[in-house]
Design a protein around this motif. Sequence first.
Motif, PDB file in Angstrom:
ATOM      1  N   ASP A  43     -10.972  -1.318   7.683  1.00  0.00           N
ATOM      2  CA  ASP A  43     -10.725  -1.914   8.998  1.00  0.00           C
ATOM      3  C   ASP A  43      -9.839  -0.971   9.798  1.00  0.00           C
ATOM      4  O   ASP A  43      -9.214  -0.066   9.249  1.00  0.00           O
ATOM      5  N   GLU A  44      -9.816  -1.186  11.111  1.00  0.00           N
ATOM      6  CA  GLU A  44      -9.072  -0.299  12.002  1.00  0.00           C
ATOM      7  C   GLU A  44      -7.570  -0.298  11.704  1.00  0.00           C
ATOM      8  O   GLU A  44      -6.923   0.747  11.735  1.00  0.00           O
ATOM      9  N   TYR A  45      -7.015  -1.456  11.420  1.00  0.00           N
ATOM     10  CA  TYR A  45      -5.586  -1.567  11.134  1.00  0.00           C
ATOM     11  C   TYR A  45      -5.221  -0.708   9.922  1.00  0.00           C
ATOM     12  O   TYR A  45      -4.253   0.050   9.955  1.00  0.00           O
ATOM     13  N   SER A  46      -6.004  -0.812   8.871  1.00  0.00           N
ATOM     14  CA  SER A  46      -5.738  -0.032   7.663  1.00  0.00           C
ATOM     15  C   SER A  46      -5.916   1.460   7.918  1.00  0.00           C
ATOM     16  O   SER A  46      -5.144   2.274   7.412  1.00  0.00           O
ATOM     17  N   PHE A  47      -6.925   1.821   8.701  1.00  0.00           N
ATOM     18  CA  PHE A  47      -7.108   3.230   9.041  1.00  0.00           C
ATOM     19  C   PHE A  47      -5.876   3.766   9.762  1.00  0.00           C
ATOM     20  O   PHE A  47      -5.379   4.835   9.441  1.00  0.00           O
ATOM     21  N   LYS A  48      -5.370   2.991  10.724  1.00  0.00           N
ATOM     22  CA  LYS A  48      -4.216   3.454  11.495  1.00  0.00           C
ATOM     23  C   LYS A  48      -2.999   3.697  10.619  1.00  0.00           C
ATOM     24  O   LYS A  48      -2.331   4.720  10.743  1.00  0.00           O
ATOM     25  N   TYR A  49      -2.668   2.767   9.721  1.00  0.00           N
ATOM     26  CA  TYR A  49      -1.456   3.008   8.935  1.00  0.00           C
ATOM     27  C   TYR A  49      -1.677   4.055   7.852  1.00  0.00           C
ATOM     28  O   TYR A  49      -0.736   4.753   7.478  1.00  0.00           O
ATOM     29  N   CYS A  50      -2.897   4.218   7.376  1.00  0.00           N
ATOM     30  CA  CYS A  50      -3.155   5.324   6.440  1.00  0.00           C
ATOM     31  C   CYS A  50      -3.047   6.666   7.162  1.00  0.00           C
ATOM     32  O   CYS A  50      -2.493   7.631   6.619  1.00  0.00           O
TER      33      CYS A  50
ATOM     34  N   TRP B  49       0.838  -1.201   0.000  1.00  0.00           N
ATOM     35  CA  TRP B  49       0.000   0.000   0.000  1.00  0.00           C
ATOM     36  C   TRP B  49       0.871   1.248   0.000  1.00  0.00           C
ATOM     37  O   TRP B  49       0.598   2.212  -0.724  1.00  0.00           O
ATOM     38  N   ILE B  50       1.899   1.229   0.812  1.00  0.00           N
ATOM     39  CA  ILE B  50       2.792   2.395   0.855  1.00  0.00           C
ATOM     40  C   ILE B  50       3.470   2.602  -0.498  1.00  0.00           C
ATOM     41  O   ILE B  50       3.625   3.739  -0.955  1.00  0.00           O
ATOM     42  N   GLU B  51       3.809   1.512  -1.173  1.00  0.00           N
ATOM     43  CA  GLU B  51       4.376   1.632  -2.527  1.00  0.00           C
ATOM     44  C   GLU B  51       3.376   2.322  -3.458  1.00  0.00           C
ATOM     45  O   GLU B  51       3.750   3.194  -4.256  1.00  0.00           O
ATOM     46  N   LEU B  52       2.099   1.956  -3.365  1.00  0.00           N
ATOM     47  CA  LEU B  52       1.083   2.603  -4.196  1.00  0.00           C
ATOM     48  C   LEU B  52       0.944   4.079  -3.822  1.00  0.00           C
ATOM     49  O   LEU B  52       0.908   4.945  -4.701  1.00  0.00           O
ATOM     50  N   PHE B  53       0.861   4.362  -2.515  1.00  0.00           N
ATOM     51  CA  PHE B  53       0.706   5.749  -2.081  1.00  0.00           C
ATOM     52  C   PHE B  53       1.889   6.604  -2.548  1.00  0.00           C
ATOM     53  O   PHE B  53       1.701   7.735  -3.004  1.00  0.00           O
ATOM     54  N   ASP B  54       3.092   6.051  -2.427  1.00  0.00           N
ATOM     55  CA  ASP B  54       4.282   6.775  -2.891  1.00  0.00           C
ATOM     56  C   ASP B  54       4.230   7.004  -4.399  1.00  0.00           C
ATOM     57  O   ASP B  54       4.600   8.073  -4.891  1.00  0.00           O
ATOM     58  N   TYR B  55       3.778   5.997  -5.137  1.00  0.00           N
ATOM     59  CA  TYR B  55       3.649   6.133  -6.586  1.00  0.00           C
ATOM     60  C   TYR B  55       2.660   7.252  -6.929  1.00  0.00           C
ATOM     61  O   TYR B  55       2.928   8.086  -7.803  1.00  0.00           O
ATOM     62  N   CYS B  56       1.532   7.278  -6.232  1.00  0.00           N
ATOM     63  CA  CYS B  56       0.532   8.313  -6.493  1.00  0.00           C
ATOM     64  C   CYS B  56       1.077   9.707  -6.154  1.00  0.00           C
ATOM     65  O   CYS B  56       0.791  10.667  -6.876  1.00  0.00           O
ATOM     66  N   LYS B  57       1.852   9.799  -5.101  1.00  0.00           N
ATOM     67  CA  LYS B  57       2.515  11.075  -4.787  1.00  0.00           C
ATOM     68  C   LYS B  57       3.425  11.487  -5.930  1.00  0.00           C
ATOM     69  O   LYS B  57       3.457  12.647  -6.335  1.00  0.00           O
ATOM     70  N   LYS B  58       4.201  10.527  -6.431  1.00  0.00           N
ATOM     71  CA  LYS B  58       5.158  10.790  -7.508  1.00  0.00           C
ATOM     72  C   LYS B  58       4.453  11.325  -8.759  1.00  0.00           C
ATOM     73  O   LYS B  58       4.961  12.243  -9.413  1.00  0.00           O
ATOM     74  N   ILE B  59       3.288  10.783  -9.081  1.00  0.00           N
ATOM     75  CA  ILE B  59       2.569  11.246 -10.270  1.00  0.00           C
ATOM     76  C   ILE B  59       1.589  12.375  -9.940  1.00  0.00           C
ATOM     77  O   ILE B  59       0.802  12.781 -10.797  1.00  0.00           O
ATOM     78  N   LYS B  60       1.632  12.846  -8.691  1.00  0.00           N
ATOM     79  CA  LYS B  60       0.793  13.955  -8.228  1.00  0.00           C
ATOM     80  C   LYS B  60      -0.705  13.657  -8.364  1.00  0.00           C
ATOM     81  O   LYS B  60      -1.471  14.442  -8.903  1.00  0.00           O
ATOM     82  N   LEU B  61      -1.084  12.498  -7.853  1.00  0.00           N
ATOM     83  CA  LEU B  61      -2.478  12.072  -7.839  1.00  0.00           C
ATOM     84  C   LEU B  61      -2.924  11.952  -6.384  1.00  0.00           C
ATOM     85  O   LEU B  61      -2.374  11.149  -5.627  1.00  0.00           O
ATOM     86  N   ASP B  62      -3.890  12.753  -5.988  1.00  0.00           N
ATOM     87  CA  ASP B  62      -4.389  12.725  -4.616  1.00  0.00           C
ATOM     88  C   ASP B  62      -5.235  11.477  -4.377  1.00  0.00           C
ATOM     89  O   ASP B  62      -6.185  11.210  -5.118  1.00  0.00           O
TER      90      ASP B  62
END
Length: 160
Positions: A84-91, A64-77
């Motif tokens: 789930d709670e676990y996913s909310f916490k790391y996001c 997920w972090i790889e995807l988020f970083d990729y989206c940052k790189k291409i300037k996509l919000d």
Amino acid sequence: MKIISESAFNHNGCLNYLKNLARESKDSNVDFFTVQVMNADFFCEKNYKKYDIYKENSFSKKEWIELFDYCKKIKLDVIPCVLDEYSFKYCYEYGFRFFKIHATDIVNFNFLREISVKNNIEIILETQCSTIQDIKESLEIIGDKVKVIFHGFSDYPTSL
């Protein structure tokens, strides 16, 4: 007006495919890209009949972090639709402050209470298949954080 590209769970567990969806969304000039972020072990119990499907189509936190970083790189919000709670916490730890809450969690009051105590967040609250009472009760918990109430149509794969 803002345009949101909704990827939902349409990646079939393929991170490269999801990155391609992100790229196509960016190339289409959308304002936001949503992804359903979940960890199967926190999302459902192992004896649930669809657990294997969720597990096979899930990504690790690292992916997920790889995807988020990729989206940052291409300037996509990105707007994570945390399931789930676990996913909310790391996001949240990653830095997201704008979230989508899936309609299936509108009566997951423990989850909504956990979200409600976080500062500086905004929420898109999805409401399809919910009753007016469900919506009212969820808004009592997270109402001050809700910026958009999103009521879509759910009619696949089964009719309600």
